[in-house]
Design a protein around this motif. Structure first.
Motif, PDB file in Angstrom:
ATOM      1  N   ASP A 126       0.819  -1.218   0.000  1.00 55.06           N
ATOM      2  CA  ASP A 126       0.000   0.000   0.000  1.00 55.06           C
ATOM      3  C   ASP A 126       0.854   1.268   0.000  1.00 55.06           C
ATOM      4  N   GLN A 127       2.108   1.183   0.427  1.00 54.43           N
ATOM      5  CA  GLN A 127       2.979   2.357   0.429  1.00 54.43           C
ATOM      6  C   GLN A 127       3.488   2.704  -0.964  1.00 54.43           C
ATOM      7  N   VAL A 128       3.482   1.752  -1.859  1.00 49.99           N
ATOM      8  CA  VAL A 128       4.000   2.028  -3.198  1.00 49.99           C
ATOM      9  C   VAL A 128       2.909   2.095  -4.264  1.00 49.99           C
ATOM     10  N   THR A 129       1.703   1.664  -3.935  1.00 50.87           N
ATOM     11  CA  THR A 129       0.646   1.687  -4.947  1.00 50.87           C
ATOM     12  C   THR A 129      -0.173   2.972  -4.920  1.00 50.87           C
ATOM     13  N   ASN A 130       0.003   3.804  -3.925  1.00 55.67           N
ATOM     14  CA  ASN A 130      -0.782   5.039  -3.820  1.00 55.67           C
ATOM     15  C   ASN A 130       0.066   6.280  -4.028  1.00 55.67           C
ATOM     16  N   LEU A 131       1.000   6.224  -4.975  1.00 51.02           N
ATOM     17  CA  LEU A 131       1.884   7.355  -5.244  1.00 51.02           C
ATOM     18  C   LEU A 131       1.412   8.117  -6.484  1.00 51.02           C
ATOM     19  N   PRO A 132       1.672   9.421  -6.543  1.00 51.07           N
ATOM     20  CA  PRO A 132       1.352  10.167  -7.770  1.00 51.07           C
ATOM     21  C   PRO A 132       2.155   9.623  -8.951  1.00 51.07           C
ATOM     22  N   GLU A 133       1.660   9.869 -10.177  1.00 49.14           N
ATOM     23  CA  GLU A 133       2.343   9.396 -11.383  1.00 49.14           C
ATOM     24  C   GLU A 133       3.665  10.116 -11.633  1.00 49.14           C
ATOM     25  N   PHE A 134       3.710  11.404 -11.356  1.00 47.84           N
ATOM     26  CA  PHE A 134       4.926  12.164 -11.631  1.00 47.84           C
ATOM     27  C   PHE A 134       4.960  13.425 -10.788  1.00 47.84           C
ATOM     28  N   GLU A 135       6.121  14.057 -10.787  1.00 45.56           N
ATOM     29  CA  GLU A 135       6.307  15.341 -10.115  1.00 45.56           C
ATOM     30  C   GLU A 135       7.361  16.114 -10.867  1.00 45.56           C
ATOM     31  N   ALA A 136       7.384  17.402 -10.639  1.00 49.91           N
ATOM     32  CA  ALA A 136       8.458  18.250 -11.145  1.00 49.91           C
ATOM     33  C   ALA A 136       9.199  18.778  -9.932  1.00 49.91           C
ATOM     34  N   VAL A 137      10.491  18.478  -9.864  1.00 48.34           N
ATOM     35  CA  VAL A 137      11.327  18.934  -8.759  1.00 48.34           C
ATOM     36  C   VAL A 137      12.249  20.016  -9.308  1.00 48.34           C
ATOM     37  N   ILE A 138      12.232  21.183  -8.681  1.00 48.74           N
ATOM     38  CA  ILE A 138      13.087  22.282  -9.123  1.00 48.74           C
ATOM     39  C   ILE A 138      14.296  22.328  -8.219  1.00 48.74           C
ATOM     40  N   GLY A 139      15.470  22.123  -8.816  1.00 45.49           N
ATOM     41  CA  GLY A 139      16.714  22.123  -8.062  1.00 45.49           C
ATOM     42  C   GLY A 139      17.148  23.519  -7.664  1.00 45.49           C
ATOM     43  N   LYS A 140      18.114  23.610  -6.762  1.00 47.31           N
ATOM     44  CA  LYS A 140      18.628  24.900  -6.305  1.00 47.31           C
ATOM     45  C   LYS A 140      19.198  25.729  -7.446  1.00 47.31           C
ATOM     46  N   ASP A 141      19.680  25.047  -8.484  1.00 49.90           N
ATOM     47  CA  ASP A 141      20.240  25.756  -9.631  1.00 49.90           C
ATOM     48  C   ASP A 141      19.180  26.076 -10.689  1.00 49.90           C
ATOM     49  N   GLY A 142      17.908  25.801 -10.392  1.00 51.36           N
ATOM     50  CA  GLY A 142      16.819  26.079 -11.315  1.00 51.36           C
ATOM     51  C   GLY A 142      16.512  24.955 -12.283  1.00 51.36           C
ATOM     52  N   THR A 143      17.276  23.883 -12.235  1.00 55.30           N
ATOM     53  CA  THR A 143      17.031  22.737 -13.099  1.00 55.30           C
ATOM     54  C   THR A 143      15.723  22.070 -12.702  1.00 55.30           C
ATOM     55  N   VAL A 144      14.904  21.755 -13.691  1.00 52.97           N
ATOM     56  CA  VAL A 144      13.638  21.079 -13.440  1.00 52.97           C
ATOM     57  C   VAL A 144      13.798  19.605 -13.780  1.00 52.97           C
ATOM     58  N   HIS A 145      13.490  18.752 -12.820  1.00 55.12           N
ATOM     59  CA  HIS A 145      13.518  17.302 -13.006  1.00 55.12           C
ATOM     60  C   HIS A 145      12.077  16.812 -12.986  1.00 55.12           C
ATOM     61  N   VAL A 146      11.632  16.226 -14.082  1.00 54.03           N
ATOM     62  CA  VAL A 146      10.323  15.589 -14.102  1.00 54.03           C
ATOM     63  C   VAL A 146      10.581  14.115 -13.888  1.00 54.03           C
ATOM     64  N   THR A 147       9.965  13.573 -12.862  1.00 49.92           N
ATOM     65  CA  THR A 147      10.257  12.203 -12.472  1.00 49.92           C
ATOM     66  C   THR A 147       8.974  11.481 -12.101  1.00 49.92           C
ATOM     67  N   GLY A 148       9.027  10.179 -12.138  1.00 52.22           N
ATOM     68  CA  GLY A 148       7.885   9.337 -11.836  1.00 52.22           C
ATOM     69  C   GLY A 148       7.708   8.303 -12.924  1.00 52.22           C
ATOM     70  N   VAL A 149       6.549   7.672 -12.970  1.00 58.74           N
ATOM     71  CA  VAL A 149       6.298   6.627 -13.961  1.00 58.74           C
ATOM     72  C   VAL A 149       5.240   7.031 -14.979  1.00 58.74           C
ATOM     73  N   ALA A 150       4.951   8.320 -15.091  1.00 58.28           N
ATOM     74  CA  ALA A 150       3.955   8.789 -16.045  1.00 58.28           C
ATOM     75  C   ALA A 150       4.450   8.648 -17.472  1.00 58.28           C
ATOM     76  N   GLY A 151       3.536   8.406 -18.352  1.00 54.76           N
ATOM     77  CA  GLY A 151       3.860   8.405 -19.770  1.00 54.76           C
ATOM     78  C   GLY A 151       3.724   9.801 -20.339  1.00 54.76           C
ATOM     79  N   SER A 152       4.089   9.975 -21.585  1.00 54.37           N
ATOM     80  CA  SER A 152       4.074  11.297 -22.195  1.00 54.37           C
ATOM     81  C   SER A 152       2.672  11.886 -22.269  1.00 54.37           C
ATOM     82  N   ASP A 153       1.620  11.069 -22.419  1.00 57.30           N
ATOM     83  CA  ASP A 153       0.260  11.596 -22.461  1.00 57.30           C
ATOM     84  C   ASP A 153      -0.115  12.268 -21.145  1.00 57.30           C
ATOM     85  N   SER A 154       0.238  11.638 -20.028  1.00 61.16           N
ATOM     86  CA  SER A 154      -0.060  12.218 -18.714  1.00 61.16           C
ATOM     87  C   SER A 154       0.697  13.522 -18.519  1.00 61.16           C
TER      88      SER A 154
END
Length: 191
Positions: free
Chosen positions: A152-180
């Motif tokens: 239950d701890q791993v099945t109720n997670l969001p598909e993706f997130e955008a994490v903005i690093g201290k240097d302004g770099t945006v990391h899009v991460t997760g298991v979402a596909g391009s449509d999502s």
């Protein structure tokens, strides 16, 4: 190593540190991380990387290792997972394209996997895409090696997130596909 972030909430339970390794010979069609497949010059010793990761977020609630293909570097992954667990007392999740049977047949991959708490195994199959529970496709299997995590701890997670690093770099991460991602990032009208 390809990259890493802290504070992720889609790559496992809690606020996690996530590392993506370089190199993948599997080449699954539709892979979410194709930029990680080629090996470039970015490298670090496991000891120095571990110190950097822990210093960046000493309160991380776990480590997730993804890629590329982590188990193409089994000795380094085993050392990283062992070091993380010893230093932080928190769990380690590994996402691999190898099947559980392939891991069991390779002594180095098997040893690396055994240093983690949860292995999510199997090649991404775009025809079976689900993008949930840390699985990009439904054929990927869960292997709970300790009591650190529950399903239950791993099945109720969001598909993706955008994490903005201290240097302004945006990391899009997760298991979402391009449509999502396209749908979520599409500008909304304010009408």
């Amino acid at each position: 190593m390809h990259d890493w972030v802290t504070g992720s909430r889609v790559n496992g339970p809690g606020s996690r540190t996530v590392i993506w390794v370089q190199g993948c010979s599997l080449g699954c069609p539709g892979c979410f991380n194709p930029r990680t497949h080629e090996v470039h010059a970015t490298s670090a010793t496991v000891a120095s990387l571990l110190l950097e990761l822990i210093a960046a977020d000493p309160n991380a609630e776990g480590l997730t290792i993804s890629g590329g293909e982590p188990l193409e570097q089994p000795d380094a992954i085993a050392e990283l997972a062992t070091g993380w667990r010893a230093a932080t007392g928190t769990g380690v999740i590994i996402l691999t394209g190898l099947t559980w049977e392939e891991i069991e047949q390779d002594p180095a991959a098997r040893e690396a996997a055994r240093q983690t708490d949860l292995v999510i195994a199997g090649r991404y199959n775009e025809r079976l895409r689900i993008g949930e529970g840390l699985r990009g496709s439904s054929n990927k299997t869960y292997h709970f090696l300790t009591d650190e995590y529950r399903i239950d701890q791993v099945t109720n997670l969001p598909e993706f997130e955008a994490v903005i690093g201290k240097d302004g770099t945006v990391h899009v991460t997760g298991v979402a596909g391009s449509d999502s991602l396209t749908q979520a990032l599409r500008p909304q009208s304010s009408a």
